[in-house]
Design a protein around this motif. Structure first.
Motif, PDB file in Angstrom:
ATOM      1  N   TYR A  42       1.130  -1.256   9.636  1.00 44.98           N
ATOM      2  CA  TYR A  42       1.255  -1.759   8.261  1.00 44.98           C
ATOM      3  C   TYR A  42      -0.047  -1.514   7.509  1.00 44.98           C
ATOM      4  N   LEU A  43       0.058  -0.919   6.344  1.00 47.53           N
ATOM      5  CA  LEU A  43      -1.104  -0.713   5.484  1.00 47.53           C
ATOM      6  C   LEU A  43      -1.024  -1.658   4.301  1.00 47.53           C
ATOM      7  N   PHE A  44      -2.111  -2.364   4.056  1.00 48.89           N
ATOM      8  CA  PHE A  44      -2.161  -3.355   2.988  1.00 48.89           C
ATOM      9  C   PHE A  44      -2.495  -2.699   1.654  1.00 48.89           C
ATOM     10  N   ASP A  45      -2.201  -3.405   0.581  1.00 42.90           N
ATOM     11  CA  ASP A  45      -2.505  -2.920  -0.768  1.00 42.90           C
ATOM     12  C   ASP A  45      -3.998  -3.112  -1.007  1.00 42.90           C
ATOM     13  N   ALA A  46      -4.762  -2.232  -0.406  1.00 42.26           N
ATOM     14  CA  ALA A  46      -6.228  -2.272  -0.482  1.00 42.26           C
ATOM     15  C   ALA A  46      -6.711  -0.855  -0.224  1.00 42.26           C
ATOM     16  N   THR A  47      -8.012  -0.629  -0.257  1.00 45.33           N
ATOM     17  CA  THR A  47      -8.525   0.713   0.014  1.00 45.33           C
ATOM     18  C   THR A  47      -8.351   1.038   1.488  1.00 45.33           C
ATOM     19  N   ILE A  48      -8.455   2.322   1.821  1.00 44.13           N
ATOM     20  CA  ILE A  48      -8.320   2.686   3.229  1.00 44.13           C
ATOM     21  C   ILE A  48      -9.509   2.160   4.032  1.00 44.13           C
ATOM     22  N   ALA A  49     -10.679   2.061   3.409  1.00 43.27           N
ATOM     23  CA  ALA A  49     -11.832   1.463   4.100  1.00 43.27           C
ATOM     24  C   ALA A  49     -11.554   0.005   4.433  1.00 43.27           C
ATOM     25  N   GLU A  50     -10.960  -0.725   3.476  1.00 40.46           N
ATOM     26  CA  GLU A  50     -10.637  -2.137   3.713  1.00 40.46           C
ATOM     27  C   GLU A  50      -9.527  -2.271   4.749  1.00 40.46           C
ATOM     28  N   ASN A  51      -8.591  -1.323   4.779  1.00 49.47           N
ATOM     29  CA  ASN A  51      -7.544  -1.348   5.791  1.00 49.47           C
ATOM     30  C   ASN A  51      -8.113  -1.134   7.185  1.00 49.47           C
ATOM     31  N   ILE A  52      -9.099  -0.250   7.302  1.00 47.44           N
ATOM     32  CA  ILE A  52      -9.722   0.000   8.606  1.00 47.44           C
ATOM     33  C   ILE A  52     -10.532  -1.204   9.072  1.00 47.44           C
ATOM     34  N   SER A  53     -11.210  -1.848   8.141  1.00 48.69           N
ATOM     35  CA  SER A  53     -12.127  -2.942   8.513  1.00 48.69           C
ATOM     36  C   SER A  53     -11.495  -4.319   8.343  1.00 48.69           C
ATOM     37  N   ILE A  54     -10.162  -4.386   8.272  1.00 51.19           N
ATOM     38  CA  ILE A  54      -9.506  -5.648   7.939  1.00 51.19           C
ATOM     39  C   ILE A  54      -9.796  -6.755   8.956  1.00 51.19           C
ATOM     40  N   ALA A  55      -9.993  -6.390  10.212  1.00 48.54           N
ATOM     41  CA  ALA A  55     -10.298  -7.394  11.238  1.00 48.54           C
ATOM     42  C   ALA A  55     -11.797  -7.625  11.375  1.00 48.54           C
ATOM     43  N   ASN A 101     -12.324   4.977  -0.698  1.00 47.13           N
ATOM     44  CA  ASN A 101     -11.996   3.993  -1.736  1.00 47.13           C
ATOM     45  C   ASN A 101     -10.597   4.199  -2.305  1.00 47.13           C
ATOM     46  N   THR A 102      -9.806   5.085  -1.690  1.00 49.83           N
ATOM     47  CA  THR A 102      -8.444   5.328  -2.163  1.00 49.83           C
ATOM     48  C   THR A 102      -7.566   4.113  -1.892  1.00 49.83           C
ATOM     49  N   ASP A 103      -6.798   3.714  -2.897  1.00 42.41           N
ATOM     50  CA  ASP A 103      -5.909   2.555  -2.781  1.00 42.41           C
ATOM     51  C   ASP A 103      -4.676   2.940  -1.971  1.00 42.41           C
ATOM     52  N   MET A 104      -4.480   2.268  -0.844  1.00 41.43           N
ATOM     53  CA  MET A 104      -3.343   2.574   0.013  1.00 41.43           C
ATOM     54  C   MET A 104      -2.030   2.061  -0.558  1.00 41.43           C
ATOM     55  N   GLY A 105      -2.080   1.152  -1.501  1.00 40.63           N
ATOM     56  CA  GLY A 105      -0.852   0.700  -2.150  1.00 40.63           C
ATOM     57  C   GLY A 105      -0.149   1.839  -2.843  1.00 40.63           C
ATOM     58  N   GLN A 106      -0.914   2.798  -3.335  1.00 38.64           N
ATOM     59  CA  GLN A 106      -0.357   3.958  -4.018  1.00 38.64           C
ATOM     60  C   GLN A 106      -0.082   5.113  -3.058  1.00 38.64           C
ATOM     61  N   MET A 107      -0.822   5.157  -1.951  1.00 39.91           N
ATOM     62  CA  MET A 107      -0.750   6.301  -1.041  1.00 39.91           C
ATOM     63  C   MET A 107       0.147   6.066   0.171  1.00 39.91           C
ATOM     64  N   SER A 108       0.460   4.812   0.467  1.00 41.00           N
ATOM     65  CA  SER A 108       1.092   4.463   1.740  1.00 41.00           C
ATOM     66  C   SER A 108       2.321   5.307   2.067  1.00 41.00           C
ATOM     67  N   ALA A 109       3.200   5.504   1.089  1.00 37.63           N
ATOM     68  CA  ALA A 109       4.445   6.224   1.346  1.00 37.63           C
ATOM     69  C   ALA A 109       4.201   7.692   1.660  1.00 37.63           C
ATOM     70  N   ARG A 110       3.021   8.191   1.327  1.00 34.62           N
ATOM     71  CA  ARG A 110       2.726   9.601   1.539  1.00 34.62           C
ATOM     72  C   ARG A 110       2.069   9.871   2.885  1.00 34.62           C
ATOM     73  N   LEU A 111       1.737   8.831   3.619  1.00 37.79           N
ATOM     74  CA  LEU A 111       1.097   9.007   4.920  1.00 37.79           C
ATOM     75  C   LEU A 111       2.141   9.288   5.993  1.00 37.79           C
TER      76      LEU A 111
END
Length: 204
Positions: A68-81, A111-121
């Protein structure tokens, strides 16, 4: 039933068996999602029930088929824990997970927002993001439940390699549940389950 097995730091263990054999149950027992009805699970000699959930989940990372990818940047998704991870630590984790080159192609990089990119991964990109999450937390153990189940063979092999490298780069114990016996044989040790019982260990 009658299951006894020891996993040491840095071990790479594959667990194989048909659906319903008990593979995923082992991972959920280790995470305290289930409680054993008999016997005992020890971590560093300490009964599992004596370790708090917070402490347990600092040391153990759980990877599933779907990331699951959150509506945040990819850096924030990686460092979420681990929100205090530095940019260098995030980039290092991404490189080791094999996702850094992809991130460099994104419109705003880390700094790319995964909320916009998630479906493309792709599935592989999602799984590598999950592995980067695991790397940045520097866990003692990674439990992976069919992490390559939705991937094509080539991508699955690449993701599997990234997982196995955790043991060498960080001394992390890696336990991988998989239906793929070929992938399981790449682990240092392997266990085959049938009906909740070990039918073969370390040599199948």
């Amino acid at each position: 039933e009658h299951f006894s097995y020891t996993i040491n730091r840095g071990d790479r263990v594959g667990i194989v068996g048909e659906s319903g054999a008990g593979k995923s149950t082992i991972l959920r027992l280790l995470l305290r999602f289930y409680a054993p009805t008999s016997g005992q699970i020890l971590i560093n000699g300490i009964p599992l029930e004596n370790i708090s959930f917070e402490e347990l989940h600092k040391r153990i990372v759980f990877l599933e088929q779907d990331t699951y990818l959150f509506d945040a940047t990819i850096a924030e998704n990686i460092s979420i824990a681990r929100p205090d991870a530095t940019p260098d630590e995030i980039r290092r984790a991404a490189r080791r997970a094999g996702i850094a080159d992809f991130i460099d192609t994104l419109p705003d990089g880390y700094n790319t927002d995964m909320g916009q990119m998630s479906a493309r991964l792709s599935g592989g990109e999602r799984q590598r993001t999950a592995i980067a999450r695991a790397l940045v937390t520097q866990p003692a153990c990674v439990l992976a439940d069919e992490p390559t189940g939705n991937l094509d063979h080539e991508t699955a092999s690449q993701v599997f390699t990234s997982l196995l490298e955790l043991a060498h780069t960080q001394g992390t114990a890696v336990v991988i549940v998989t239906h793929d016996r070929e992938l399981a044989r790449r682990c240092d040790r392997a266990v085959e389950l049938k009906g909740g019982v070990i039918v073969d260990a370390d040599r199948f």
